[in-house]
Design a protein around this motif. Structure first.
Motif, PDB file in Angstrom:
ATOM      1  N   ILE A   1      -7.409 122.270 -27.254  1.00 43.92           N
ATOM      2  CA  ILE A   1      -7.972 121.201 -26.424  1.00 43.92           C
ATOM      3  C   ILE A   1      -8.032 119.903 -27.220  1.00 43.92           C
ATOM      4  O   ILE A   1      -8.420 119.888 -28.395  1.00 43.92           O
ATOM      5  CB  ILE A   1      -9.361 121.589 -25.852  1.00 43.92           C
ATOM      6  CG1 ILE A   1      -9.799 120.593 -24.784  1.00 43.92           C
ATOM      7  CG2 ILE A   1     -10.384 121.755 -26.962  1.00 43.92           C
ATOM      8  CD1 ILE A   1     -10.976 121.054 -23.962  1.00 43.92           C
ATOM      9  N   SER A   2      -7.647 118.827 -26.557  1.00 45.20           N
ATOM     10  CA  SER A   2      -7.674 117.520 -27.215  1.00 45.20           C
ATOM     11  C   SER A   2      -9.103 116.978 -27.249  1.00 45.20           C
ATOM     12  O   SER A   2      -9.972 117.425 -26.492  1.00 45.20           O
ATOM     13  CB  SER A   2      -6.777 116.539 -26.467  1.00 45.20           C
ATOM     14  OG  SER A   2      -7.347 116.206 -25.221  1.00 45.20           O
ATOM     15  N   GLU A   3      -9.303 116.004 -28.088  1.00 44.48           N
ATOM     16  CA  GLU A   3     -10.623 115.383 -28.199  1.00 44.48           C
ATOM     17  C   GLU A   3     -11.045 114.776 -26.866  1.00 44.48           C
ATOM     18  O   GLU A   3     -12.167 114.974 -26.411  1.00 44.48           O
ATOM     19  CB  GLU A   3     -10.608 114.313 -29.294  1.00 44.48           C
ATOM     20  CG  GLU A   3     -11.938 113.633 -29.491  1.00 44.48           C
ATOM     21  CD  GLU A   3     -11.962 112.685 -30.676  1.00 44.48           C
ATOM     22  OE1 GLU A   3     -13.047 112.147 -30.948  1.00 44.48           O
ATOM     23  OE2 GLU A   3     -10.916 112.486 -31.325  1.00 44.48           O
ATOM     24  N   LYS A   4     -10.135 114.056 -26.217  1.00 47.41           N
ATOM     25  CA  LYS A   4     -10.467 113.415 -24.950  1.00 47.41           C
ATOM     26  C   LYS A   4     -10.859 114.443 -23.887  1.00 47.41           C
ATOM     27  O   LYS A   4     -11.852 114.274 -23.185  1.00 47.41           O
ATOM     28  CB  LYS A   4      -9.302 112.565 -24.453  1.00 47.41           C
ATOM     29  CG  LYS A   4      -9.632 111.852 -23.136  1.00 47.41           C
ATOM     30  CD  LYS A   4      -8.496 111.016 -22.627  1.00 47.41           C
ATOM     31  CE  LYS A   4      -8.741 110.326 -21.321  1.00 47.41           C
ATOM     32  NZ  LYS A   4      -9.853 110.688 -20.506  1.00 47.41           N
ATOM     33  N   LYS A   5     -10.092 115.523 -23.774  1.00 45.40           N
ATOM     34  CA  LYS A   5     -10.398 116.546 -22.765  1.00 45.40           C
ATOM     35  C   LYS A   5     -11.732 117.226 -23.060  1.00 45.40           C
ATOM     36  O   LYS A   5     -12.501 117.522 -22.146  1.00 45.40           O
ATOM     37  CB  LYS A   5      -9.279 117.583 -22.688  1.00 45.40           C
ATOM     38  CG  LYS A   5      -8.064 117.087 -21.951  1.00 45.40           C
ATOM     39  CD  LYS A   5      -7.034 118.175 -21.789  1.00 45.40           C
ATOM     40  CE  LYS A   5      -5.829 117.643 -21.034  1.00 45.40           C
ATOM     41  NZ  LYS A   5      -4.809 118.671 -20.834  1.00 45.40           N
ATOM     42  N   PHE A   6     -12.006 117.477 -24.340  1.00 43.06           N
ATOM     43  CA  PHE A   6     -13.281 118.103 -24.691  1.00 43.06           C
ATOM     44  C   PHE A   6     -14.443 117.175 -24.340  1.00 43.06           C
ATOM     45  O   PHE A   6     -15.420 117.589 -23.721  1.00 43.06           O
ATOM     46  CB  PHE A   6     -13.321 118.482 -26.176  1.00 43.06           C
ATOM     47  CG  PHE A   6     -14.597 119.179 -26.553  1.00 43.06           C
ATOM     48  CD1 PHE A   6     -14.776 120.514 -26.234  1.00 43.06           C
ATOM     49  CD2 PHE A   6     -15.619 118.503 -27.189  1.00 43.06           C
ATOM     50  CE1 PHE A   6     -15.959 121.160 -26.553  1.00 43.06           C
ATOM     51  CE2 PHE A   6     -16.799 119.141 -27.508  1.00 43.06           C
ATOM     52  CZ  PHE A   6     -16.970 120.478 -27.192  1.00 43.06           C
ATOM     53  N   ILE A   7     -14.334 115.920 -24.710  1.00 45.88           N
ATOM     54  CA  ILE A   7     -15.397 114.955 -24.415  1.00 45.88           C
ATOM     55  C   ILE A   7     -15.578 114.815 -22.910  1.00 45.88           C
ATOM     56  O   ILE A   7     -16.706 114.741 -22.418  1.00 45.88           O
ATOM     57  CB  ILE A   7     -15.108 113.595 -25.088  1.00 45.88           C
ATOM     58  CG1 ILE A   7     -15.241 113.751 -26.610  1.00 45.88           C
ATOM     59  CG2 ILE A   7     -16.040 112.511 -24.577  1.00 45.88           C
ATOM     60  CD1 ILE A   7     -14.774 112.560 -27.405  1.00 45.88           C
TER      61      ILE A   7
END
Length: 145
Positions: free
Chosen positions: A16-22
């Motif tokens: 999971i990318s940082e943006k998707k996690f956030i």
């Protein structure tokens, strides 16, 4: 009493990318986010990276890992959610990480070597929060009605 507890597991993509996690966390935590954690001393680079924002409440023995390990119990008021992904990435080496919109910092003094479970602060006070599941494969959304 748990009949008012609502626990939702949200599975995460393996990479999971940082943006998707956030984005996933922000769906449940709309406002600022407090991150509560016991950061083991061997996570030196994390402690350095967050040193200006992390408020250490006290050092605590985390003897369940090994008898000589010590961790820093504390929190970050992460208004921009700039640190939550970093804590997610480290969750496999840190047993206690909690995200919440509620400031419970005054209760952190109750944590000690015999009572290291910071999740109980949230559960006993019925405070909504998010935890990270085993190996970072999911997040647990805990809500109370």
């Amino acid at each position: 009493m748990d009949s008012f507890l609502k626990k939702t597991e949200i599975l995460l993509d393996e990479e999971i990318s940082e943006k998707k996690f956030i984005d996933k966390v922000s769906f449940f935590l709309n406002r600022e986010c407090y991150i509560y954690a016991i950061i083991p001393e061997y996570e030196e680079d994390l402690l350095k990276k967050i040193s200006t924002d992390f408020i250490a409440v006290k050092s605590i023995s985390i003897s369940h890992i090994s008898p000589w390990n010590v961790g820093q119990l504390g929190y970050i008021k992460d208004e921009k959610k700039q640190y939550i992904y970093e804590f997610y990435l480290r969750s496999t080496t840190m047993d206690y990480v909690v995200f919440s919109e509620v400031d419970v910092s005054e209760h952190l003094q109750t944590i000690n070597k015999k009572n290291i479970d910071i999740y109980k602060i949230f559960e006993m006070s019925r405070i909504p929060h998010i935890t990270i599941g085993a190996d970072g494969q999911w997040i647990n959304i805990i809500e109370y009605n």
